[in-house]
Design an enzyme around this catalytic site. Structure first.
Site, mmCIF file in Angstrom:
data_model
loop_
_atom_site.group_PDB
_atom_site.id
_atom_site.type_symbol
_atom_site.label_atom_id
_atom_site.label_comp_id
_atom_site.label_asym_id
_atom_site.label_seq_id
_atom_site.Cartn_x
_atom_site.Cartn_y
_atom_site.Cartn_z
ATOM 1 N N ARG A 103 42.044 37.418 49.574
ATOM 2 C CA ARG A 103 42.632 38.439 50.094
ATOM 3 C C ARG A 103 42.096 38.923 51.250
ATOM 4 O O ARG A 103 40.968 39.197 51.337
ATOM 5 C CB ARG A 103 42.903 39.432 48.924
ATOM 6 C CG ARG A 103 43.728 39.165 47.683
ATOM 7 C CD ARG A 103 44.054 40.409 47.013
ATOM 8 N NE ARG A 103 43.148 41.600 46.929
ATOM 9 C CZ ARG A 103 43.557 42.637 46.341
ATOM 10 N NH1 ARG A 103 44.688 42.981 45.933
ATOM 11 N NH2 ARG A 103 42.753 43.629 46.181
ATOM 12 N N THR A 107 45.282 43.739 54.603
ATOM 13 C CA THR A 107 46.677 43.589 54.103
ATOM 14 C C THR A 107 46.888 43.013 52.652
ATOM 15 O O THR A 107 47.759 43.531 52.073
ATOM 16 C CB THR A 107 47.299 42.209 55.069
ATOM 17 O OG1 THR A 107 46.489 41.150 54.724
ATOM 18 C CG2 THR A 107 47.202 42.477 56.374
ATOM 19 N N ASP A 199 35.752 45.033 42.345
ATOM 20 C CA ASP A 199 35.827 43.720 42.885
ATOM 21 C C ASP A 199 35.500 42.663 42.180
ATOM 22 O O ASP A 199 33.919 42.602 41.704
ATOM 23 C CB ASP A 199 34.980 43.539 44.126
ATOM 24 C CG ASP A 199 35.696 41.976 44.666
ATOM 25 O OD1 ASP A 199 35.426 41.054 44.223
ATOM 26 O OD2 ASP A 199 36.346 42.127 45.916
ATOM 27 N N ASP A 202 32.917 39.895 43.441
ATOM 28 C CA ASP A 202 31.521 40.605 43.890
ATOM 29 C C ASP A 202 30.482 40.718 42.715
ATOM 30 O O ASP A 202 29.318 40.434 42.721
ATOM 31 C CB ASP A 202 31.644 41.746 44.828
ATOM 32 C CG ASP A 202 32.449 41.602 46.115
ATOM 33 O OD1 ASP A 202 32.484 40.352 46.443
ATOM 34 O OD2 ASP A 202 32.683 42.227 46.685
HETATM 35 C C1 PRP Z 1 41.000 38.773 43.768
HETATM 36 C C2 PRP Z 1 41.349 38.188 42.338
HETATM 37 C C3 PRP Z 1 42.445 37.511 42.563
HETATM 38 C C4 PRP Z 1 42.959 38.204 43.423
HETATM 39 C C5 PRP Z 1 44.264 39.150 42.803
HETATM 40 O O1 PRP Z 1 40.418 37.766 44.504
HETATM 41 O O2 PRP Z 1 40.074 37.294 41.946
HETATM 42 O O3 PRP Z 1 42.272 36.248 42.825
HETATM 43 O O4 PRP Z 1 42.004 39.075 44.177
HETATM 44 O O5 PRP Z 1 44.682 40.003 44.006
HETATM 45 P P1 PRP Z 1 46.420 39.900 44.038
HETATM 46 O O6 PRP Z 1 47.136 39.680 42.832
HETATM 47 O O7 PRP Z 1 46.435 40.997 44.775
HETATM 48 O O8 PRP Z 1 46.717 38.637 44.911
HETATM 49 P P2 PRP Z 1 39.798 37.920 46.073
HETATM 50 O O9 PRP Z 1 40.942 37.713 47.052
HETATM 51 O O10 PRP Z 1 39.109 39.156 45.993
HETATM 52 O O11 PRP Z 1 38.866 36.925 46.333
HETATM 53 P P3 PRP Z 1 37.486 36.494 45.486
HETATM 54 O O12 PRP Z 1 37.758 35.989 43.973
HETATM 55 O O13 PRP Z 1 36.707 35.565 46.368
HETATM 56 O O14 PRP Z 1 36.795 37.776 45.321
HETATM 57 N N1 URA Z 2 40.876 41.804 42.884
HETATM 58 C C1 URA Z 2 39.671 42.434 42.286
HETATM 59 O O1 URA Z 2 38.610 41.743 41.968
HETATM 60 N N2 URA Z 2 39.912 43.988 41.935
HETATM 61 C C2 URA Z 2 40.967 44.102 41.916
HETATM 62 O O2 URA Z 2 41.332 45.571 41.730
HETATM 63 C C3 URA Z 2 41.964 43.896 42.916
HETATM 64 C C4 URA Z 2 41.873 42.510 43.245
#
Ligand code: PRP
Ligand code: URA
Length: 207
Positions: A103, A107, A199, A202
C-alpha cells in the site's frame, strides 16, 4: 453478513489480544500469529471433501478418509507470509502462489510488485492468506488476478478486518467466503484498522 465466517475460540481471543497489545515484541508476536493462523486455517478447510478408503491398522481393517481436493495457498506478500508456515504444517502437499502488494503510505492504494501462481487453478481450492483486511484493495486485486488465471473456488483467510473492507469484497465478489478472527470498528485517516494491531508486516518481521 453473508459468507463471513467469524471464528470464535478462546485460544484465538487470547492470542489475538497478545497480537493487538502494543507492548508485544517480535518474538511473541510471531508465536501468537502462528497460533491464530492455525486456528483460522483449520476453520477455512472445515468443509473440504473427503475421499473414503479402506485401510489396515496394525490391529484390524478400518475405514479411512483422505482430503481429495487440491489446495493452493496464496499469501499476500509480505504480511501473508506469516500465515504460510502454519498452513503448510497442516497441508504440506499444497502448492503455493504468491502476490506482492504494497500500500502507498499516502493513498493506501496497493501497488503490485510480484506475482507467481501455480498452473491449473480452475480445479483447485485457493486460500488467499492476508492477516489484515483494511480498505479491501489488496484482496480485490489478488482475487481479480487469481480469477484471470482461471481460479473459481477462492476464499479469503484473514485475521482482523474493517467493515469497509468486508463491504467492498462483498460488493465485488458476492459469493466469496471470508474467514475472520475479528471485525473491528473503522479505518482511521491513514486507512489503518481501529483498534486493529498496527502494521502487521512491520510487527511480524521486526521492521
Ligand atoms: C497490509 C496488509 C494487507 C493490506 C491490507 O499490507 O498485509 O495486505 O495492507 O490493506 P488494504 O485492505 O487496505 O489493501 P501492506 O501494504 O502494509 O504491505 P506489507 O504486507 O508488506 O506490510
Ligand atoms: N495493514 C496493516 O498492517 N494494518 C492495518 O491496520 C491496515 C493495513
Amino acid at each position: 453478513m453473508k459468507n463471513v465466517h467469524l471464528v470464535d475460540h478462546p485460544l484465538l481471543k487470547h492470542s489475538l489480544t497478545i497480537l493487538r497489545d502494543k507492548n508485544t515484541g517480535t518474538e511473541k508476536f510471531r508465536h501468537h500469529a502462528g497460533i491464530v493462523s492455525q486456528i483460522m486455517i483449520l476453520e477455512a478447510i472445515k468443509d473440504v471433501p473427503l475421499l473414503e478408503d479402506k485401510i489396515e491398522t496394525p490391529v484390524a481393517a478400518s475405514d479411512g478418509f483422505y482430503i481429495k481436493e487440491s489446495i493452493v495457498f496464496v499469501p499476500v506478500l509480505r504480511a501473508g507470509i506469516s500465515m504460510l508456515s502454519p498452513a503448510r504444517n497442516f497441508l504440506p502437499w499444497a502448492s503455493v502462489g504468491f502476490i506482492g502488494l504494497e500500500r502507498d503510505e499516502e493513498t493506501a492504494i496497493a501497488r503490485e510488485y510480484y506475482r507467481k501462481f501455480p498452473q491449473g487453478l480452475k480445479d483447485k481450492r485457493v486460500l488467499v492468506l492476508d492477516p489484515m483486511l483494511a480498505t479491501g484493495g489488496s484482496l480485490v486485486d489478488t482475487i481479480i488476478a487469481l480469477e484471470k488465471k482461471g481460479a473459481e473456488n477462492i476464499c479469503a483467510v484473514c485475521i482482523v478486518a474493517a467493515p469497509e473492507g468486508i463491504e467492498l469484497l462483498q460488493k465485488k465478489f458476492p459469493n466469496l467466503h471470508i474467514y475472520l478472527a475479528a471485525v473491528d470498528s473503522f479505518l482511521n485517516e491513514k486507512k489503518y484498522i481501529v483498534p486493529g494491531l498496527g502494521d502487521f508486516g512491520d510487527r511480524f518481521f521486526g521492521t
